[in-house]
Design a protein around this motif. Structure first.
Motif, PDB file in Angstrom:
ATOM      1  N   ARG A   1       0.834  -1.214   0.000  1.00  0.00           N
ATOM      2  CA  ARG A   1       0.000   0.000   0.000  1.00  0.00           C
ATOM      3  C   ARG A   1       0.863   1.256   0.000  1.00  0.00           C
ATOM      4  NH1 ARG A   1      -2.759  -3.014   3.721  1.00  0.00           N
ATOM      5  NH2 ARG A   1      -1.899  -1.786   5.437  1.00  0.00           N
ATOM      6  N   GLN A   2       1.939   1.240   0.760  1.00  0.00           N
ATOM      7  CA  GLN A   2       2.835   2.400   0.814  1.00  0.00           C
ATOM      8  C   GLN A   2       3.479   2.647  -0.553  1.00  0.00           C
ATOM      9  OE1 GLN A   2       3.334   4.697   3.063  1.00  0.00           O
ATOM     10  NE2 GLN A   2       4.911   5.727   1.869  1.00  0.00           N
TER      11      GLN A   2
ATOM     12  N   ARG B   1       0.977   4.201  -2.871  1.00  0.00           N
ATOM     13  CA  ARG B   1       0.805   5.639  -2.571  1.00  0.00           C
ATOM     14  C   ARG B   1       1.969   6.450  -3.125  1.00  0.00           C
ATOM     15  NH1 ARG B   1      -1.287   3.646   2.381  1.00  0.00           N
ATOM     16  NH2 ARG B   1       0.752   3.831   3.357  1.00  0.00           N
ATOM     17  N   GLU B   2       3.194   5.917  -2.975  1.00  0.00           N
ATOM     18  CA  GLU B   2       4.371   6.615  -3.486  1.00  0.00           C
ATOM     19  C   GLU B   2       4.324   6.718  -5.011  1.00  0.00           C
ATOM     20  OE1 GLU B   2       7.911   4.769  -1.966  1.00  0.00           O
ATOM     21  OE2 GLU B   2       7.338   5.151   0.115  1.00  0.00           O
TER      22      GLU B   2
ATOM     23  N   LEU C   1       1.633   6.724  -6.888  1.00  0.00           N
ATOM     24  CA  LEU C   1       0.568   7.674  -7.227  1.00  0.00           C
ATOM     25  C   LEU C   1       1.051   9.117  -7.051  1.00  0.00           C
ATOM     26  CD1 LEU C   1      -2.375   8.193  -8.030  1.00  0.00           C
ATOM     27  CD2 LEU C   1      -2.972   8.004  -5.600  1.00  0.00           C
ATOM     28  N   ALA C   2       1.740   9.393  -5.958  1.00  0.00           N
ATOM     29  CA  ALA C   2       2.262  10.746  -5.713  1.00  0.00           C
ATOM     30  C   ALA C   2       3.305  11.122  -6.767  1.00  0.00           C
ATOM     31  CB  ALA C   2       2.855  10.836  -4.314  1.00  0.00           C
TER      32      ALA C   2
END
Length: 170
Positions: free
Chosen positions: A14-15, A18-19, A21-22
């Motif tokens: 998940r992390q 998120r990275e 996506l950012a």
């Protein structure tokens, strides 16, 4: 595998998502392969927008081995960029100490081409000119007769190819 290991693996996944996506949002690209590659090479949302403009310069420097004069010139120019951060400088120093993998340069050019294509002509042309000018300046540092400022044939071809690729020429 224990429950704790499964939970930790899911948390890391998940992390990473998120990275990615950012980073995708910071780069302005939807190309998941480019995002994944650039993330794997250490680019983050805080460093990628600035470093994309500098990777072509690093690539030109490494065409002939990135000698000390080229490295110093790149680092000095980078430090003058008002967007420079310590995090970005650390990554740039790493790329100047050891030639990055070709995949980094390829992915960076794809992301940079996407960014430039999304800009208006008034924004795109000065940015492209700034990047190409920096590439030529670093190429001229050691080129020519006793370093008198000429680009080598390889540097000229590479910069011309970069110009065509980033300008969207066929």
């Amino acid at each position: 595998m224990t429950d704790a290991e499964i939970i930790e693996r899911a948390r890391r996944h998940r992390q990473l998502a998120r990275e990615h996506l950012a980073l995708r949002d910071a780069l302005g690209t939807r190309d998941a392969d480019v995002v994944e590659q650039l993330h794997a090479y250490g680019l983050r949302p805080t460093t990628a927008p600035l470093l994309l403009d500098w990777l072509p310069v690093v690539e030109v420097a490494w065409l002939d081995g990135a000698d000390d004069r080229e490295r110093t010139a790149i680092r000095t120019a980078f430090e003058r960029d008002d967007r420079a951060t310590a995090e970005a400088l650390t990554l740039l120093d790493h790329w100047l100490a050891k030639r990055p993998a070709e995949g980094l340069f390829l992915s960076a050019r794809r992301a940079l081409a996407d960014q430039l294509a999304a800009l208006s002509d008034d924004e795109r042309q000065p940015r492209l000119a700034r990047i190409l000018d920096a590439c030529e300046r670093v190429g001229r540092i050691t080129g020519g007769f006793f370093g008198a400022g000429a680009l080598s044939a390889l540097e000229r071809r590479s910069i011309d190819a970069l110009r065509a690729e980033l300008a969207g020429a066929p």
